[in-house]
Write an enzyme that holds these catalytic residues in place. Structure first.
Site, PDB file in Angstrom:
ATOM      1  N   ARG A  16     -13.160  13.742   3.609  1.00  0.00           N
ATOM      2  CA  ARG A  16     -11.978  12.965   3.201  1.00  0.00           C
ATOM      3  C   ARG A  16     -11.779  11.799   4.182  1.00  0.00           C
ATOM      4  O   ARG A  16     -12.542  11.658   5.155  1.00  0.00           O
ATOM      5  CB  ARG A  16     -10.740  13.863   3.191  1.00  0.00           C
ATOM      6  N   VAL A  65     -17.944  20.336  14.924  1.00  0.00           N
ATOM      7  CA  VAL A  65     -18.594  19.454  15.908  1.00  0.00           C
ATOM      8  C   VAL A  65     -18.318  19.858  17.359  1.00  0.00           C
ATOM      9  O   VAL A  65     -19.013  19.410  18.261  1.00  0.00           O
ATOM     10  CB  VAL A  65     -18.192  17.965  15.715  1.00  0.00           C
ATOM     11  N   ASN A  91     -17.399  10.717  13.465  1.00  0.00           N
ATOM     12  CA  ASN A  91     -16.071  10.370  12.933  1.00  0.00           C
ATOM     13  C   ASN A  91     -15.059  11.510  13.036  1.00  0.00           C
ATOM     14  O   ASN A  91     -13.858  11.248  13.139  1.00  0.00           O
ATOM     15  CB  ASN A  91     -16.226   9.952  11.462  1.00  0.00           C
ATOM     16  N   SER A 144     -10.752   4.523  18.474  1.00  0.00           N
ATOM     17  CA  SER A 144      -9.433   4.133  17.968  1.00  0.00           C
ATOM     18  C   SER A 144      -8.864   3.061  18.880  1.00  0.00           C
ATOM     19  O   SER A 144      -9.218   3.003  20.067  1.00  0.00           O
ATOM     20  CB  SER A 144      -8.489   5.348  17.991  1.00  0.00           C
ATOM     21  N   TYR A 157      -4.382  12.634  22.361  1.00  0.00           N
ATOM     22  CA  TYR A 157      -5.225  11.916  21.393  1.00  0.00           C
ATOM     23  C   TYR A 157      -5.803  10.665  22.052  1.00  0.00           C
ATOM     24  O   TYR A 157      -6.989  10.374  21.906  1.00  0.00           O
ATOM     25  CB  TYR A 157      -4.375  11.549  20.174  1.00  0.00           C
ATOM     26  N   ALA A 159      -6.322   9.964  25.267  1.00  0.00           N
ATOM     27  CA  ALA A 159      -7.240  10.170  26.402  1.00  0.00           C
ATOM     28  C   ALA A 159      -8.691  10.356  25.940  1.00  0.00           C
ATOM     29  O   ALA A 159      -9.583   9.642  26.421  1.00  0.00           O
ATOM     30  CB  ALA A 159      -6.765  11.346  27.247  1.00  0.00           C
ATOM     31  N   LYS A 161     -10.012   9.371  23.161  1.00  0.00           N
ATOM     32  CA  LYS A 161     -10.471   8.139  22.505  1.00  0.00           C
ATOM     33  C   LYS A 161     -10.905   7.121  23.569  1.00  0.00           C
ATOM     34  O   LYS A 161     -11.901   6.415  23.399  1.00  0.00           O
ATOM     35  CB  LYS A 161      -9.379   7.561  21.601  1.00  0.00           C
ATOM     36  N   ILE A 190      -4.914   3.306   9.572  1.00  0.00           N
ATOM     37  CA  ILE A 190      -5.643   3.423   8.312  1.00  0.00           C
ATOM     38  C   ILE A 190      -4.962   4.516   7.478  1.00  0.00           C
ATOM     39  O   ILE A 190      -4.584   5.575   8.014  1.00  0.00           O
ATOM     40  CB  ILE A 190      -7.124   3.833   8.575  1.00  0.00           C
TER      41      ILE A 190
HETATM   42  P1  NAD Z   1      -8.434  12.956   8.473  1.00  0.00           P
HETATM   43  O1  NAD Z   1      -7.563  13.990   9.059  1.00  0.00           O
HETATM   44  O2  NAD Z   1      -8.138  12.441   7.111  1.00  0.00           O
HETATM   45  O3  NAD Z   1      -9.960  13.414   8.488  1.00  0.00           O
HETATM   46  C1  NAD Z   1     -10.519  14.083   9.594  1.00  0.00           C
HETATM   47  C2  NAD Z   1     -11.847  14.657   9.184  1.00  0.00           C
HETATM   48  O4  NAD Z   1     -12.404  15.356  10.316  1.00  0.00           O
HETATM   49  C3  NAD Z   1     -11.754  15.676   8.053  1.00  0.00           C
HETATM   50  O5  NAD Z   1     -12.861  15.484   7.195  1.00  0.00           O
HETATM   51  C4  NAD Z   1     -11.872  17.032   8.761  1.00  0.00           C
HETATM   52  O6  NAD Z   1     -12.459  18.025   7.939  1.00  0.00           O
HETATM   53  C5  NAD Z   1     -12.816  16.654   9.900  1.00  0.00           C
HETATM   54  N1  NAD Z   1     -12.778  17.560  11.055  1.00  0.00           N
HETATM   55  C6  NAD Z   1     -11.693  17.935  11.785  1.00  0.00           C
HETATM   56  N2  NAD Z   1     -12.084  18.775  12.773  1.00  0.00           N
HETATM   57  C7  NAD Z   1     -13.423  18.925  12.658  1.00  0.00           C
HETATM   58  C8  NAD Z   1     -14.401  19.649  13.383  1.00  0.00           C
HETATM   59  N3  NAD Z   1     -14.069  20.415  14.438  1.00  0.00           N
HETATM   60  N4  NAD Z   1     -15.701  19.583  12.993  1.00  0.00           N
HETATM   61  C9  NAD Z   1     -16.062  18.816  11.919  1.00  0.00           C
HETATM   62  N5  NAD Z   1     -15.165  18.111  11.188  1.00  0.00           N
HETATM   63  C10 NAD Z   1     -13.872  18.162  11.566  1.00  0.00           C
HETATM   64  O7  NAD Z   1      -8.411  11.759   9.545  1.00  0.00           O
HETATM   65  P2  NAD Z   1      -8.938  10.245   9.485  1.00  0.00           P
HETATM   66  O8  NAD Z   1      -7.754   9.382   9.592  1.00  0.00           O
HETATM   67  O9  NAD Z   1      -9.889  10.064   8.375  1.00  0.00           O
HETATM   68  O10 NAD Z   1      -9.703  10.174  10.885  1.00  0.00           O
HETATM   69  C11 NAD Z   1     -11.093  10.060  11.010  1.00  0.00           C
HETATM   70  C12 NAD Z   1     -11.406   9.516  12.406  1.00  0.00           C
HETATM   71  O11 NAD Z   1     -10.827   8.216  12.542  1.00  0.00           O
HETATM   72  C13 NAD Z   1     -10.838  10.370  13.535  1.00  0.00           C
HETATM   73  O12 NAD Z   1     -11.748  10.403  14.611  1.00  0.00           O
HETATM   74  C14 NAD Z   1      -9.591   9.595  13.922  1.00  0.00           C
HETATM   75  O13 NAD Z   1      -9.215   9.855  15.250  1.00  0.00           O
HETATM   76  C15 NAD Z   1     -10.051   8.180  13.717  1.00  0.00           C
HETATM   77  N6  NAD Z   1      -8.973   7.203  13.564  1.00  0.00           N
HETATM   78  C16 NAD Z   1      -8.082   7.297  12.527  1.00  0.00           C
HETATM   79  C17 NAD Z   1      -7.085   6.329  12.398  1.00  0.00           C
HETATM   80  C18 NAD Z   1      -6.098   6.329  11.269  1.00  0.00           C
HETATM   81  O14 NAD Z   1      -5.161   5.522  11.303  1.00  0.00           O
HETATM   82  N7  NAD Z   1      -6.252   7.171  10.245  1.00  0.00           N
HETATM   83  C19 NAD Z   1      -6.992   5.286  13.336  1.00  0.00           C
HETATM   84  C20 NAD Z   1      -7.895   5.239  14.377  1.00  0.00           C
HETATM   85  C21 NAD Z   1      -8.894   6.196  14.475  1.00  0.00           C
END
Ligand code: NAD
Length: 252
Positions: A16, A65, A91, A144, A157, A159, A161, A190
């Site tokens: 997702r 992971v 990711n 991030s 979160y 730290a 990153k 996002i």
């Molecule tokens: P999300 O919660 O929608 O998706 C997170 C995904 O990570 C999911 O598919 C989940 O199943 C998977 N996941 C969680 N723990 C896991 C593990 N231990 N092993 C394998 N998979 C695991 O979040 P998102 O917003 O899509 O975030 C994705 C990445 O982008 C993250 O690293 C997040 O920190 C980064 N990010 C997100 C934003 C934002 O605004 N959404 C901004 C900056 C960075």
């Protein structure tokens, strides 16, 4: 000819959100994709089917992971299925809120385990495989803007990153001699499950919009498009870079 035809990628946490956006963007360019999540889910199967409908191939590999055996097995399953690995996108991530005074040790450890140790483990075993193949490769870390600037209430979160940002530069130096580039993407806000509660609060949404000069919240495909650029052969001179994709948040 599509620009990533013949390439094989793993995108961690891609059932997702941003990970799925990246998996779809790579698949649209002809890349075969390993979709990953830490748990078996219908969302994961749906992502695989969406990629197959695009004319590419995909498989779901369940792996946490933060667990060494899982990450090693994920690389092995990828090579068993597709014969090689060209691109890993680190990711997978979690966000647990808490100020420095009320954050628990358990929450701190879990965020470090998934958001930083997970990047280390996946990169270690992916790079071992790429070096064995001898044809270079791509490591793309989803960090991030929270690794570049502070955000109140989410220190556990921010730290790791910041750690991913620095790890990216270091691993780029280790891997340059193998023709493996190592870069990070630093998304701003996002629209995903991670942010939907924050974005459904009008005051928080207003503040996010005021901080984003481009005037909209980012979508997973914005990050997918940046990942495609870093995955292409044409980006082979780009390494150790943090590509900020934040609608201008950190430019202010
Ligand atoms: P999300 O919660 O929608 O998706 C997170 C995904 O990570 C999911 O598919 C989940 O199943 C998977 N996941 C969680 N723990 C896991 C593990 N231990 N092993 C394998 N998979 C695991 O979040 P998102 O917003 O899509 O975030 C994705 C990445 O982008 C993250 O690293 C997040 O920190 C980064 N990010 C997100 C934003 C934002 O605004 N959404 C901004 C900056 C960075």
């Amino acid at each position: 000819m599509k620009r990533l035809e013949g390439k094989v990628a793993i995108v961690t946490g891609s059932d997702r959100g941003i990970g799925k956006g990246i998996a779809i963007a790579l698949a649209k360019e002809g890349c075969k994709v390993v979709v990953n999540s830490h748990k078996k889910s219908k969302e994961g199967e749906d992502a695989v089917n969406e990629i197959k409908k695009l004319g590419s191939d995909a498989v779901l590999v369940v792996a946490d992971v933060s667990k060494e055996n899982d990450t090693r097995n994920m690389i092995k399953k990828t090579v068993d299925k597709f014969g090689k690995l060209d691109i890993i996108v680190n990711n997978a991530g979690i966000l647990v809120s808490g100020t420095i005074t009320d954050l628990t040790e358990k929450d701190w450890d879990r965020q470090l385990d998934v958001n930083l140790k997970g990047v280390f483990l996946c990169t270690k075993y992916a790079v071992q495989q790429m070096v064995k193949q001898g044809k270079g490769g791509r490591v793309i870390n989803i960090s991030s803007i929270a690794g570049l600037v502070g955000f109140p209430g989410i220190s556990a979160y921010c730290a790791p990153k910041g750690g991913v940002t620095e790890l990216t530069r270091e691993v780029a130096l280790d891997c340059a001699k193998y023709g493996i580039t190592v870069n990070a993407i630093d998304p701003g806000v996002i629209m995903t499950d991670m942010t939907k509660d924050m974005l459904s609060d009008p005051a928080t949404k207003k503040s996010f919009m005021e901080n984003t000069p481009i005037g909209r919240v980012g979508q997973p495909e914005d990050i997918g498009n940046a990942a495609v650029f870093l995955a292409l052969d044409e980006s082979s001179f780009v390494t150790g870079h943090n590509l900020v994709v934040d609608g201008g948040w950190t430019a202010r």
